[in-house]
Design a protein around this motif. Structure first.
Motif, PDB file in Angstrom:
ATOM      1  N   PRO A  91       0.829  -1.047  -0.154  1.00 46.82           N
ATOM      2  CA  PRO A  91       0.102   0.074  -0.026  1.00 46.82           C
ATOM      3  C   PRO A  91       0.772   1.365  -0.148  1.00 46.82           C
ATOM      4  O   PRO A  91       2.022   1.215   0.226  1.00 46.82           O
ATOM      5  N   PRO A  92       0.337   2.305  -0.282  1.00 46.51           N
ATOM      6  CA  PRO A  92       1.142   3.680   0.043  1.00 46.51           C
ATOM      7  C   PRO A  92       1.843   3.552   1.510  1.00 46.51           C
ATOM      8  O   PRO A  92       1.202   3.348   2.421  1.00 46.51           O
TER       9      PRO A  92
ATOM     10  N   HIS B 194       3.526  -9.144   3.561  1.00 41.76           N
ATOM     11  CA  HIS B 194       4.206  -8.881   2.194  1.00 41.76           C
ATOM     12  C   HIS B 194       5.524  -9.440   2.106  1.00 41.76           C
ATOM     13  O   HIS B 194       6.311  -9.550   3.072  1.00 41.76           O
TER      14      HIS B 194
END
Length: 362
Positions: free
Chosen positions: A10-11, A134
């Motif tokens: 994500p950002p 992640h």
């Protein structure tokens, strides 16, 4: 553009960064270029590193390392409780899980972060991937340093030639270095007499023969360096008995070892943390590798021409893998080291002696 991850990142802000890499000195050396690149990209970031007490002494006080959480595995299960408690008081934007073993996975699990970035499933041992949110993209085998750079690529953080900044940092350390070097009438040549695994060690009697070469043929002062484990002390005894001109600095500690290597004309080492520390300091180092794969853990970007490769057979193009090869270190002869010393004399000696000459100036 950042390299892909699973799932996509994500950002992200990079204000609070956690790093889980707890183990050996060589690994700590390889983490430093990651920290340099992160700080260059996000200068105000706050970096917390979970690290064992030994390698922590090497980087404690480093200007780019803001916080160290010590994981003392000698304390057994208490170490996990203490580390969990310490991490409960810290929040991160991202945690980089650079270590792939189960204990490191547990520590990663203790961290509080929306993103915990680790290795892909193929490279994450001991189900370590279960503790990350992640994962970086799968990749063919690379040198350990390049594997760590993959994390920067996933974050879109630029990096060029690695930087470490691991030498003496202040006047107190420089003063100790001057005093240590000043006791000898010739430049020093540190020898790392043993490692954490007997299979990576070279024979002490051969180190003794090399001490004679250093002293009589190259005008160098042999200095024995390392810790004070039983194997190191046993090697010290053998070497000093056969080569009394050698000086023992075993047990000096990692910060003083950095000062010793920083002031050396040439170092000699099997595959162990001080080898990579010497590379980081840009000290020419004759590396002796046989048990571990040089393509993965050898000198990263300096002094390749001084490496002795006993891992592969003559002419063998061995793969870049994590396979250990037993019984290879005795293949390295004193003549092999003598040949590399002769090469050092031709290609490195004059420039290196000019470089270290100011270190002993008053």
């Amino acid at each position: 553009m950042p390299s892909p991850t699973t799932p996509p990142l994500p950002p992200l802000r990079l204000d609070r960064i956690g790093i889980v890499m707890m183990s050996a000195v060589g690994d700590a050396v390889h983490v430093m270029p990651i920290i340099h690149a992160l700080k260059a990209h996000a200068p105000t970031s706050h970096i917390t590193w979970v690290l064992q007490p030994g390698p922590a002494t090497l980087v404690e006080g480093h200007p780019l390392v803001d916080d160290i959480v010590r994981f003392d595995r000698a304390r057994g299960w208490r170490a996990f409780l203490e580390t969990r408690q310490a991490l409960a008081a810290r929040c991160f934007d991202i945690v980089l899980a650079l270590q792939v073993y189960f204990k490191a996975g547990l520590i990663t699990g203790f961290t509080r972060a929306p993103v915990k970035l680790g290795f892909d499933r193929a490279r994450a041992r001991d189900a370590n991937w279960l503790f990350t949110t992640h994962r970086i993209a799968p990749h063919a085998g690379q040198h350990v340093q390049d594997q760590y750079f993959e994390f920067l690529d996933a974050l879109g953080v630029p990096h060029g030639a690695p930087s470490w900044t691991l030498g003496p940092w202040n006047e107190e350390e420089r003063a100790w270095q001057r005093t240590f070097l000043g006791q000898f009438d010739r430049p020093i040549a540190p020898i790392v007499v043993a490692t954490s695994k007997a299979a990576k060690d070279w024979l002490p009697e051969r180190w003794a023969a090399v001490c004679h070469l250093l002293w009589h043929e190259h005008g160098l002062q042999p200095v024995l360096v390392g810790g004070r484990s039983a194997r190191e002390l046993a090697a010290e005894q053998v070497i000093l008995r056969a080569a009394p001109m050698a000086h023992s600095a075993l047990g000096s500690g990692l910060r003083k070892l950095a000062a010793i290597l920083d002031g050396a004309a040439v170092a000699l080492s099997p595959d162990t943390g001080p080898l990579h520390l010497a590379i980081a300091l840009r000290t020419p180092v004759i590396s002796l590798l046989g048990y571990t794969n040089p393509k993965r853990v050898g000198p990263y970007d300096f002094a390749h021409d001084l490496m002795i490769d006993a891992y592969g057979d003559p002419g063998e193009d061995y793969p870049l893998d994590m396979v250990y090869r037993e019984g290879r270190m005795p293949r390295i002869t004193v003549d092999d080291v003598a040949a590399r010393l002769a090469h050092w004399r031709m290609q490195y000696r004059d420039a290196r002696l000019a470089q270290i000459a100011p270190l002993t100036a008053p």
